[in-house]
Design an enzyme around this catalytic site. Structure first.
Site, PDB file in Angstrom:
ATOM      1  N   HIS A 246      35.045  33.309  53.150  1.00 24.40           N
ATOM      2  CA  HIS A 246      35.885  32.542  52.224  1.00 24.40           C
ATOM      3  C   HIS A 246      35.173  32.227  50.914  1.00 24.40           C
ATOM      4  O   HIS A 246      35.597  31.345  50.182  1.00 24.40           O
ATOM      5  CB  HIS A 246      36.357  31.244  52.895  1.00 24.40           C
ATOM      6  CG  HIS A 246      37.323  31.489  54.013  1.00 24.40           C
ATOM      7  ND1 HIS A 246      37.790  30.495  54.833  1.00 24.40           N
ATOM      8  CD2 HIS A 246      37.915  32.629  54.446  1.00 24.40           C
ATOM      9  CE1 HIS A 246      38.621  31.011  55.732  1.00 24.40           C
ATOM     10  NE2 HIS A 246      38.702  32.308  55.517  1.00 24.40           N
TER      11      HIS A 246
ATOM     12  N   CYS B  97      35.809  31.427  30.564  1.00 32.44           N
ATOM     13  CA  CYS B  97      34.769  32.449  30.694  1.00 32.44           C
ATOM     14  C   CYS B  97      34.171  32.773  29.329  1.00 32.44           C
ATOM     15  O   CYS B  97      34.901  33.046  28.374  1.00 32.44           O
ATOM     16  CB  CYS B  97      35.348  33.712  31.327  1.00 32.44           C
ATOM     17  SG  CYS B  97      34.178  35.091  31.388  1.00 32.44           S
TER      18      CYS B  97
END
Ligand code: ZN
Length: 336
Positions: free
Chosen positions: A175, A238
């Site tokens: 995960h 980003c």
């Protein structure tokens, strides 16, 4: 009570990683505890099973039989869940890293600027708890066991990277990992520690009050109203492409990275047995490996305190604390 029933999941489909979306993974087949809170399904794996069945300890013969099965069918793949990390300094997943009581879905996160502000505000406050977590005795014993008997891989549903810290190798983070942030635009991964510093720089008002806010959150995991009010919390995009940044963990409603799922299935295929430690197997994400192992004729040993959704598939089912069972096994291997 409303029950979340999104998981028809026949055994034959468990290998279809591309088709496994989050709804299925976090759906519940049986858990009556899957309440609907604020209109969202709660992760059933995080609450105790209301049917009970906790605190049972298997007889020593059962513990020994499980070890015998694992040794006969060596090497084993290990699948671990949240039961592994309790007592490791993570106070509670709900409080530790801004995982809300009603987990934020990927749709909420990507669809709402306000949701992202809330997420990152809570995550910033919770980060110090997370970074203080250290491997528990169960992690250390499993790493020791891995040196005493061959294990193909530790496949974990946890996102805390504590298996690596304890020395297990290889580890497949099914995960994802909370210590990594991923750009949804270009896929770049950055360190959460670096991201955390940027968040503090962008939010000096939170940075100033961080210890105080963290203490409040630690004392009252439910009382995050204070943090919730930080609708003016700022977060970066980003640096490479301007894309949206997200913790590199699987959110409710999201699929695991294909490469990670493939690696986990490969590990099971390379193994003679599957050992499940500390997972209630409530989510399909973990249960599918148990189903695959059984379909391939591998013995499955499940060690967990409390009922699991894979109990009827287990070759040997051991009830008890992970650390107690592992330490018994380790003593047998070392001394006998
Ligand atoms: Zn990017």
């Amino acid at each position: 009570m409303t029950r979340i029933e999104q998981n028809p999941a026949p055994a034959a489909s468990t290998g279809d990683a591309s088709g496994t979306d989050v709804g299925r993974w976090f759906a519940t087949a049986t858990a009556p505890g899957a309440a609907v809170a604020r209109g969202l399904p709660r992760l059933p794996a995080w609450g105790p099973d209301p049917r009970g069945g906790y605190g049972i300890v298997s007889a020593p013969e059962v513990v020994d039989e499980a070890l015998a099965v694992l040794r006969r069918a060596s090497p084993a793949a290990v699948l671990t869940g949240a039961g592994m990390s309790t007592g490791a300094g993570l106070p509670d997943y709900r409080g530790a890293d801004a995982v809300p009581r009603s987990p934020m879905t990927i749709q909420e996160f990507t669809g709402s600027d306000l949701a992202r502000r809330r997420y990152w505000a809570r995550a910033t406050v919770g980060w110090s708890h997370f970074t203080r977590a250290r491997p528990g005795r169960a992690h250390e014993l499993l790493a020791q066991l891995g040196r005493a008997v061959p294990l193909t891989a530790v496949i974990t549903q946890n996102v805390d990277a504590l298996h690596q810290a304890a020395g297990s190798d290889p580890v497949i983070d099914l995960h994802g990992r909370l210590d990594t942030v991923r750009c949804l635009g270009c896929g770049a991964k950055i360190s959460r520690a670096v991201h955390h510093e940027r968040l503090l720089t962008m939010n000096p008002q939170v940075a100033r009050r961080l210890p105080e806010l963290a203490a409040e959150t630690a004392q009252a995991p439910d009382g995050d109203a204070e943090v919730d009010r930080t609708a003016d919390f700022r977060y970066p995009v980003c640096a490479l492409c301007g894309g949206m940044l997200k913790p590199d963990v699987v959110f409710f409603g999201e699929s695991a990275e294909r490469a990670r799922v493939d690696a986990a299935f490969e590990a099971v295929a390379d193994s003679g047995a599957l050992l499940v430690l500390g997972s209630s197997l409530t989510v399909m994400s973990g249960l599918r490996f148990v189903r695959r192992a059984r379909a391939d004729g591998l013995p499955v040993v499940i060690v967990n305190d409390g009922p699991t959704r894979g109990d009827e598939l287990a070759t040997v089912r051991v009830h008890g604390r992970i650390e107690d069972v592992l330490s018994t096994w380790y003593a047998r291997l070392a001394g006998a």
